[in-house]
Enzyme design. Structure first.
Site, PDB file in Angstrom:
ATOM      1  N   LYS A  86      38.159  36.412  29.422  1.00 11.48           N
ATOM      2  CA  LYS A  86      37.111  36.816  30.557  1.00 11.48           C
ATOM      3  C   LYS A  86      36.103  36.665  29.980  1.00 11.48           C
ATOM      4  CE  LYS A  86      37.960  40.526  33.049  1.00 11.48           C
ATOM      5  NZ  LYS A  86      38.164  41.810  33.686  1.00 11.48           N
TER       6      LYS A  86
HETATM    7  O1  G3P Z   1      37.748  43.963  35.307  1.00  9.18           O
HETATM    8  C1  G3P Z   1      36.542  44.271  35.921  1.00  9.18           C
HETATM    9  C2  G3P Z   1      36.067  44.707  37.216  1.00  9.18           C
HETATM   10  O2  G3P Z   1      37.139  45.090  37.966  1.00  9.18           O
HETATM   11  C3  G3P Z   1      35.424  46.437  36.613  1.00  9.18           C
HETATM   12  O3  G3P Z   1      35.778  47.433  37.954  1.00  9.18           O
HETATM   13  O4  G3P Z   1      35.345  49.696  38.770  1.00  9.18           O
HETATM   14  O5  G3P Z   1      34.671  49.142  36.248  1.00  9.18           O
HETATM   15  O6  G3P Z   1      33.628  48.466  38.811  1.00  9.18           O
HETATM   16  P1  G3P Z   1      34.399  48.583  37.867  1.00  9.18           P
END
Ligand code: G3P
Length: 222
Positions: A86
């Site tokens: 990623k």
């Molecule tokens: O993995 C990336 C994404 O899912 C981040 O999520 O919950 O940190 O906004 P969040």
């Protein structure tokens, strides 16, 4: 359609993978730190839970071009296949995505807050585009923007798959499933809320009680 678990919690992945046909696991640096384990150790443990056909995603931490390339190559070497790196869609990240794709590695463009950033990551050759839905909602119509992105990819015939990420509730997941999102990654707590409904338990208890009252057993046949 691919559905990933967004977590580095080995127990949660084991729990959900036991009864759900998941397509793999996504992580990010914050998710890895929350595991409390060494990054390579926890990625190894997750990999052992997955079949060769299931995908695993890990993110670069470096922010300079050479550093992203080095970490990207290292991450992709962790498994024989279905290992993806990623890369956040900064200017440097977009440049690195193109190079990593030239080298034939699997790349997910992450940290996407707008369809336009995703468009450029698709042009750079990324396999997956991860818009941060819930975070996008802080700036406007996140769902509408991700739907626009899905349509834009189809209009131009890009190979890049939208992999929607950052969900805080089932309603957000629902909105994107209805829109035909090609892939999605969701944290364990939201996946549990997708699956578990108290009404189902009440219905099953009722069926069992009625069967028991009529036939004296809690099984179809004696
Ligand atoms: O993995 C990336 C994404 O899912 C981040 O999520 O919950 O940190 O906004 P969040």
């Amino acid at each position: 359609m691919e559905f990933f678990i967004d977590s580095a919690d080995v127990e949660a992945i084991k729990e959900l993978g036991d009864f759900l046909p998941i397509d793999g696991v996504t992580t990010n640096p914050t998710i890895i730190t929350k595991s409390g384990k060494d990054p390579l150790e926890v990625l190894g443990q997750i990999s052992e839970l997955l079949s060769d056909d299931q995908k695993l995603f890990a993110q670069v931490v470096a922010t300079d071009y050479e550093g992203i390339l080095a970490e990207g190559r290292r991450i992709c070497s962790l498994r024989e296949r279905n290992m993806f790196v990623k890369v956040p869609v900064s200017r440097t990240g977009l440049k690195a995505i193109a190079t990593l794709k030239e080298e034939g590695l699997g790349v997910l463009a992450t940290g996407i807050y707008s369809p336009e950033q995703a468009f450029w990551a698709a042009k750079a050759g990324a396999d997956y585009l991860a818009p941060y839905l819930n975070r996008m909602c802080n700036y406007g119509d996140g769902v509408g923007q991700v739907v626009d992105l899905i349509e834009t990819m189809a209009i131009y015939g890009f190979d890049a798959k939208v992999c929607a990420a950052s969900f805080k509730n089932v309603e957000q997941v629902h909105a994107l499933l209805v829109a035909g999102v090609p892939s999605i990654t969701v944290a364990p707590e939201v996946i549990r809320s997708m699956v578990d409904h108290p009404g189902t338990g009440i219905a099953v208890d009722e069926f069992t009680a009625n069967w028991q009252a009529s036939y004296g057993r809690a099984a179809f046949e004696a």
